[in-house]
Design a protein around this motif. Sequence first.
Motif, mmCIF file in Angstrom:
data_model
loop_
_atom_site.group_PDB
_atom_site.id
_atom_site.type_symbol
_atom_site.label_atom_id
_atom_site.label_comp_id
_atom_site.label_asym_id
_atom_site.label_seq_id
_atom_site.Cartn_x
_atom_site.Cartn_y
_atom_site.Cartn_z
ATOM 1 N N ILE A 7 0.845 -1.198 0.000
ATOM 2 C CA ILE A 7 0.000 0.000 0.000
ATOM 3 C C ILE A 7 0.877 1.244 0.000
ATOM 4 C CG2 ILE A 7 -1.766 1.282 1.263
ATOM 5 C CD1 ILE A 7 -2.728 -1.392 2.416
ATOM 6 N N PHE A 8 1.975 1.216 0.774
ATOM 7 C CA PHE A 8 2.920 2.331 0.802
ATOM 8 C C PHE A 8 3.495 2.574 -0.590
ATOM 9 C CE2 PHE A 8 7.337 3.729 0.888
ATOM 10 C CZ PHE A 8 7.257 4.889 1.641
ATOM 11 N N ILE A 9 3.860 1.487 -1.279
ATOM 12 C CA ILE A 9 4.433 1.597 -2.616
ATOM 13 C C ILE A 9 3.434 2.249 -3.572
ATOM 14 C CG2 ILE A 9 5.186 0.249 -4.625
ATOM 15 C CD1 ILE A 9 6.421 -1.750 -2.621
ATOM 16 N N LYS A 10 2.184 1.827 -3.490
ATOM 17 C CA LYS A 10 1.156 2.368 -4.377
ATOM 18 C C LYS A 10 0.923 3.852 -4.118
ATOM 19 C CE LYS A 10 -3.416 1.214 -6.193
ATOM 20 N NZ LYS A 10 -4.557 0.286 -6.108
ATOM 21 N N LYS A 11 1.000 4.255 -2.828
ATOM 22 C CA LYS A 11 0.728 5.655 -2.472
ATOM 23 C C LYS A 11 1.930 6.573 -2.664
ATOM 24 C CE LYS A 11 -2.855 4.964 1.084
ATOM 25 N NZ LYS A 11 -3.178 5.165 2.511
ATOM 26 N N TYR A 12 3.143 6.063 -2.352
ATOM 27 C CA TYR A 12 4.301 6.942 -2.244
ATOM 28 C C TYR A 12 5.472 6.595 -3.171
ATOM 29 C CZ TYR A 12 2.012 8.717 1.951
ATOM 30 O OH TYR A 12 1.107 9.277 2.839
ATOM 31 N N VAL A 13 5.321 5.575 -4.007
ATOM 32 C CA VAL A 13 6.439 5.192 -4.872
ATOM 33 C C VAL A 13 6.020 5.135 -6.346
ATOM 34 C CG1 VAL A 13 8.175 3.430 -5.390
ATOM 35 C CG2 VAL A 13 7.517 3.873 -3.008
ATOM 36 N N GLN A 14 4.956 4.431 -6.667
ATOM 37 C CA GLN A 14 4.579 4.245 -8.059
ATOM 38 C C GLN A 14 3.896 5.480 -8.651
ATOM 39 O OE1 GLN A 14 2.394 0.417 -7.396
ATOM 40 N NE2 GLN A 14 3.616 -0.310 -9.119
#
Length: 369
Positions: free
Chosen positions: A93-100
């Motif tokens: 979820i972090f990746i979807k919000k803050y990385v991708q």
Amino acid sequence: MSLQNIGAANSDDAFYRYKMPKMQTKIEGRGNGIKTNIVNMVDIAKALARPASYTTKYFGCELGAQSKFDEKTGTCLVNGSHDTAKLAGLLEIFIKKYVQCYGCGNPETEILITKNQVIQLQCAACGFVSDVDMRDKLTSFILKNPPEQKKGSKDKKALRRAEKERLKEEAARQRIQEQLSAVTADMVMLSTNESEKKEKVISKASNKPNGISTPDLHATLVEELKANLRKGVSANQLKSHVGTLSGSDQEKLSALFEALFDGIEKGFAKEVVKKKNYLAAAINQDEGSQLLLLKAIESFCGKVSTTAALKEIALVLKALYDADLLEEEYVLQWYQEGLKGANKDSQIWKNAKPFIEWLQSAESESEEE
């Protein structure tokens, strides 16, 4: 070190180049002092190009627990006993919000903080700027602890390009093993020879250079290919059928692209990703076939009735580049020729520019190194 693709949506893509270590955790302490140690948080954060303190804080916010990252030792601790699967799910979820990137899904983004204290993600590939939801609890921590300016970007791009070449070689070998037996290779050669003969006949009959398709032939090819797609044929089956059609390689590839994406509006790039296997099966990985594919895209974009699809051309090119169906030298060649050609005023060149500039930047830095 066991690796996995970055982003849950890419988990099944064997050729995806962006990877991170699989999470490893360890339960420490007892009773009220029990803690979960994410052993390889530093390596994961490095792969995501985000500070490990961000991911650690995010776990604490979502779990309602105290969390701490020690910069000196690289230790990531979250109070309480938490299993690896749960923490890995929160990391996704972090990746979807803050990385991708919210546009193309690429994880190669940089965190920006505007003058109005709004957090954004700027994609290095497609140029899209994503606005992060400022209601999320982690945003206040990021504003208080902004990321450092990127250093060593040239080294990172050089490594990324080297990794791209390595994965491209692996992908090519695997495609050869899966798709080309000795018999299939003979059939491909035979089909190529027959196509060249047909192309010469059609070119001579129509008295047009390079066998340019007449409207009737193009429409016939498109409808025939659509009929096969409606039957649910596989990519390899469609490839065999394309080889039997009349017309030049350019005519057939342009017709295939239109048959696959006719009527598309929003979500053009996502549809390209879904149907990339059909395009991969229809072309060979050489200069000629890549330029044919690019000209097919150009022809298609000149016919679309809505601007929504045309606006996504940079994302489409990026998707095909990530799938190793297009290489930067041929994309740049096609773009430069397009700016000098008869359709130099087409909107396609303006919309493709962010991706082209990204390729040129990577190319120039590589040459300097």
